[in-house]
Design a protein around this motif. Structure first.
Motif, mmCIF file in Angstrom:
data_model
loop_
_atom_site.group_PDB
_atom_site.id
_atom_site.type_symbol
_atom_site.label_atom_id
_atom_site.label_comp_id
_atom_site.label_asym_id
_atom_site.label_seq_id
_atom_site.Cartn_x
_atom_site.Cartn_y
_atom_site.Cartn_z
ATOM 1 N N LYS A 1 37.462 34.050 47.862
ATOM 2 C CA LYS A 1 38.729 34.477 47.263
ATOM 3 C C LYS A 1 38.603 34.302 45.752
ATOM 4 O O LYS A 1 38.315 33.207 45.263
ATOM 5 C CB LYS A 1 39.887 33.657 47.823
ATOM 6 N N VAL A 2 38.840 35.393 45.040
ATOM 7 C CA VAL A 2 38.572 35.435 43.605
ATOM 8 C C VAL A 2 39.802 35.957 42.875
ATOM 9 O O VAL A 2 40.481 36.867 43.349
ATOM 10 C CB VAL A 2 37.353 36.337 43.293
ATOM 11 N N ALA A 3 40.088 35.386 41.695
ATOM 12 C CA ALA A 3 41.184 35.848 40.842
ATOM 13 C C ALA A 3 40.645 36.087 39.436
ATOM 14 O O ALA A 3 39.700 35.422 38.988
ATOM 15 C CB ALA A 3 42.314 34.823 40.811
ATOM 16 N N ALA A 4 41.244 37.049 38.743
ATOM 17 C CA ALA A 4 40.861 37.375 37.363
ATOM 18 C C ALA A 4 42.120 37.518 36.532
ATOM 19 O O ALA A 4 43.151 37.982 37.025
ATOM 20 C CB ALA A 4 40.044 38.667 37.324
ATOM 21 N N ASP A 5 42.027 37.152 35.247
ATOM 22 C CA ASP A 5 43.243 37.082 34.436
ATOM 23 C C ASP A 5 43.794 38.444 34.025
ATOM 24 O O ASP A 5 44.931 38.775 34.315
ATOM 25 C CB ASP A 5 43.030 36.172 33.211
ATOM 26 N N ILE A 6 43.004 39.275 33.360
ATOM 27 C CA ILE A 6 43.503 40.553 32.842
ATOM 28 C C ILE A 6 42.752 41.708 33.490
ATOM 29 O O ILE A 6 41.668 41.537 34.055
ATOM 30 C CB ILE A 6 43.378 40.633 31.307
ATOM 31 N N ASN B 1 44.885 29.828 46.112
ATOM 32 C CA ASN B 1 43.945 30.091 47.191
ATOM 33 C C ASN B 1 42.541 30.435 46.699
ATOM 34 O O ASN B 1 41.618 30.592 47.504
ATOM 35 C CB ASN B 1 44.454 31.242 48.069
ATOM 36 N N ALA B 2 42.372 30.562 45.394
ATOM 37 C CA ALA B 2 41.120 31.074 44.842
ATOM 38 C C ALA B 2 39.970 30.081 44.991
ATOM 39 O O ALA B 2 40.135 28.869 44.815
ATOM 40 C CB ALA B 2 41.305 31.435 43.371
ATOM 41 N N ASP B 3 38.805 30.631 45.308
ATOM 42 C CA ASP B 3 37.562 29.865 45.265
ATOM 43 C C ASP B 3 36.935 29.947 43.872
ATOM 44 O O ASP B 3 36.272 29.007 43.429
ATOM 45 C CB ASP B 3 36.569 30.406 46.293
ATOM 46 N N LEU B 4 37.138 31.092 43.223
ATOM 47 C CA LEU B 4 36.634 31.308 41.863
ATOM 48 C C LEU B 4 37.710 31.986 41.030
ATOM 49 O O LEU B 4 38.466 32.828 41.538
ATOM 50 C CB LEU B 4 35.385 32.191 41.856
#
Length: 365
Positions: free
Chosen positions: A46-51, A93-96
């Motif tokens: 699970k990955v999240a990015a800012d912009i 929930n993010a792993d990265l």
């Protein structure tokens, strides 16, 4: 036949049966991806990015495995933002997590410590591979010798230390305070969202984007070794696409190269350096505050003195300010969008964003 040989034959038959079943499962998963586009692996990180531009690069590397979550939605300012519940949940929930860093989104630092405490967080501006440029403190950009950027891959500017700059301990030196006091601190608006010595708009350098693809692939591979080869293959393809993009942008800008233009706020330095197409100044150094009357007068003088042919605004800003700057001049106006606010988030966004900057700039000149 002895029990030993019977057991050995049975074990071999069982092994072959398992290999056959696994091969069938892989084939089924591959067909599912081909026919439906669904990820082949249910346990993708699970990955999240800012912009959106960072999200696009992460999405490009993750193609065929999964998709990242976008935190700051298109059209919103990354400098000040209130998380939606779904975005807070994505961080939790993010792993990265991949983000530019606190220089762009200072509000996100504490949020990451709280919500994404168990995630691996990568600030791309701090990556050793990142080419970094110093903040500009004057609305009127002077000509720079960018000879040390001829090979953008050498990171020479990224290795600048603070001894080389007067703003080692302070974002702005005493000379800057004295010279621009009449601007009602407008020259220091960078401080509202950039606490370091470097310009945080580093994604507008395709060279940085190319370097970041490998950084992203390395982090994903560490978290998900099973898909490492796919991550790095996607990164390599993305890098090749960016090389093509660079050639396309240079071809777009070639007919108008050498023209003079003004931007609304100082966000495009990386693009200017990568493509050797410097702006003559910015109406505002930051999008955090409106320019003072003295700043507007200064920019109007630059337009007249250097025959500036183009003044560029951004979608979220009041066009009335640009109209004021253009009053009494023959300069044209156009729109630049450094975040791709009108583009669909996903792996295709980044090349479209950079290409659109070049197209808008060329059309305005």
């Amino acid at each position: 036949m002895s029990c030993y040989y019977i057991s050995l034959i049975s074990a071999v038959m069982l092994y072959n049966h398992m290999v056959f079943r696994m091969s069938r499962m892989r084939l089924a998963l591959s067909l599912t991806v081909a026919l439906t586009g669904a990820p082949a692996f249910a346990d993708a990180p699970k990955v999240a990015a800012d912009i959106a531009p960072v999200h696009a690069l992460v999405a490009r590397v993750m193609e065929g495995v999964g998709a990242p979550d976008l935190i700051v939605q298109p059209g919103a300012s990354p400098h000040e933002y209130s998380l939606r519940p779904s975005e807070a949940a994505a961080l939790q929930n993010a792993d990265l997590v991949f983000w530019i860093g606190p220089d762009l989104t200072p509000w996100l630092g504490d949020t990451l410590e709280t919500l994404a405490a168990n995630a691996v967080v990568s600030a791309l501006l701090d990556a050793p591979e990142t080419i970094k440029l110093d903040l500009r403190e004057n609305a009127l950009f002077e000509a720079h010798d960018h000879s040390d950027h001829d090979d953008h891959g050498d990171k020479q500017h990224a290795d600048h230390d603070h001894e080389e700059h007067a703003h080692d301990d302070h974002a702005h030196d005493d000379h800057a305070h004295d010279e621009h006091a009449h601007d009602d601190h407008d020259d220091h608006a960078h401080g509202d969202h950039a606490h370091g010595a470097h310009d945080p708009h580093a994604w507008l350098s395709p060279r940085n984007a190319s370097n970041w693809l490998n950084v992203i692939a390395a982090q994903l591979s560490a978290a998900d070794p099973e898909n490492a080869s796919l991550y790095f293959a996607n990164a390599a393809e993305g890098r090749a696409e960016i090389e093509t993009l660079i050639d396309t942008v240079n071809a777009t800008l070639a007919p108008v190269r050498g023209g003079e233009f003004i931007v609304f706020h100082d966000a495009y330095q990386y693009f200017e350096v990568d493509f050797d197409f410097p702006a003559a100044g910015a109406i505002s150094l930051s999008d955090a505050s409106d320019p003072s009357p003295a700043r507007i007068a200064e920019i109007q003088g630059r337009i007249a003195d250097q025959a500036v042919s183009c003044v560029l605004t951004e979608p979220q800003f009041n066009p009335g300010l640009v109209a004021t700057v253009l009053d009494g001049t023959e300069a044209q106006t156009g729109i630049l969008d450094p975040l791709g606010s009108d583009l669909e988030p996903g792996p295709a966004l980044y090349p479209l964003l950079i290409g659109n900057l070049a197209t808008a700039l060329a059309a305005c000149m």
